[in-house]
Design a protein around this motif. Sequence first.
Motif, PDB file in Angstrom:
ATOM      1  N   THR A   7      -1.501   1.930   5.964  1.00  0.00           N
ATOM      2  CA  THR A   7      -2.509   2.624   6.774  1.00  0.00           C
ATOM      3  C   THR A   7      -3.057   1.655   7.812  1.00  0.00           C
ATOM      4  O   THR A   7      -2.932   0.432   7.672  1.00  0.00           O
ATOM      5  N   LYS A   8      -3.696   2.196   8.827  1.00  0.00           N
ATOM      6  CA  LYS A   8      -4.300   1.329   9.837  1.00  0.00           C
ATOM      7  C   LYS A   8      -5.391   0.465   9.210  1.00  0.00           C
ATOM      8  O   LYS A   8      -5.577  -0.689   9.586  1.00  0.00           O
ATOM      9  N   GLU A   9      -6.087   0.989   8.216  1.00  0.00           N
ATOM     10  CA  GLU A   9      -7.121   0.224   7.527  1.00  0.00           C
ATOM     11  C   GLU A   9      -6.514  -0.924   6.726  1.00  0.00           C
ATOM     12  O   GLU A   9      -7.076  -2.026   6.695  1.00  0.00           O
ATOM     13  N   ARG A  53       3.892   4.363  15.727  1.00  0.00           N
ATOM     14  CA  ARG A  53       2.510   4.287  15.238  1.00  0.00           C
ATOM     15  C   ARG A  53       1.541   4.032  16.403  1.00  0.00           C
ATOM     16  O   ARG A  53       0.548   3.317  16.259  1.00  0.00           O
ATOM     17  N   GLU A 113      -0.863   5.645  17.983  1.00  0.00           N
ATOM     18  CA  GLU A 113      -2.298   5.907  17.796  1.00  0.00           C
ATOM     19  C   GLU A 113      -2.933   4.849  16.904  1.00  0.00           C
ATOM     20  O   GLU A 113      -4.058   4.404  17.160  1.00  0.00           O
ATOM     21  N   ASP A 114      -2.224   4.426  15.870  1.00  0.00           N
ATOM     22  CA  ASP A 114      -2.741   3.377  14.994  1.00  0.00           C
ATOM     23  C   ASP A 114      -2.797   2.038  15.714  1.00  0.00           C
ATOM     24  O   ASP A 114      -3.735   1.263  15.529  1.00  0.00           O
ATOM     25  N   TRP A 123      -5.940   1.919  17.765  1.00  0.00           N
ATOM     26  CA  TRP A 123      -7.110   1.706  16.918  1.00  0.00           C
ATOM     27  C   TRP A 123      -7.185   0.253  16.452  1.00  0.00           C
ATOM     28  O   TRP A 123      -8.247  -0.380  16.538  1.00  0.00           O
TER      29      TRP A 123
END
Length: 190
Positions: free
Chosen positions: A47-49, A77, A79-80, A83
């Motif tokens: 995940t991006k997190e 990815r 969009e990630d 972010w």
Amino acid sequence: MTITYVYGKNLYVNLTNRCPNACDFCLRTTGDHVGDSGSLWLEREPTKEEILTELEKRDLSHYEQLVYCGFGEPTYRLEDIKWISAKVREMSPIPIRINTNGLSDLMFGRDTAPDFQGVVDIISISLNASTPETYDEICHSEFGLKALPAILEFTKHVKQYVPKVVMTVVDTMPPEELEACRQLCASVGA
């Protein structure tokens, strides 16, 4: 699962194993790691997190660049990446680069060049052939003969949004093909 790894003086982010190409020269065909990375084959996409947590564990001042590049095409990815880059820019002035095959416009069915504005400082696009036929022969893109023209269009357009745009080739090609690629690169201003 290897999410970040060091190679040379840079810190790399391994986002995905998905890629629309199956290049003959790809490191994925000869091994499962780069430098001291451990296996770059992901059990699942982080995940991006999770990626941010891995980056927060590192002292980014120890690296020359943060590079989105692993065992897949990172722009899947996008969009990630946007972010994560925004979060990294809050933490550090480290230059951010993305290594890409330049096919994001075909992958998403739209002009993606504006998406890179403020996201990366350097975009490195794999050229690797001077004609659509040769590109298809060695890169086996799911986009066939449309791939190389799309890469060139993307390169021309993304220059408006990213400060530094470079194109690369594998260094095992014959000198005449290398020169043809150099000229192609120059023709799109990279």
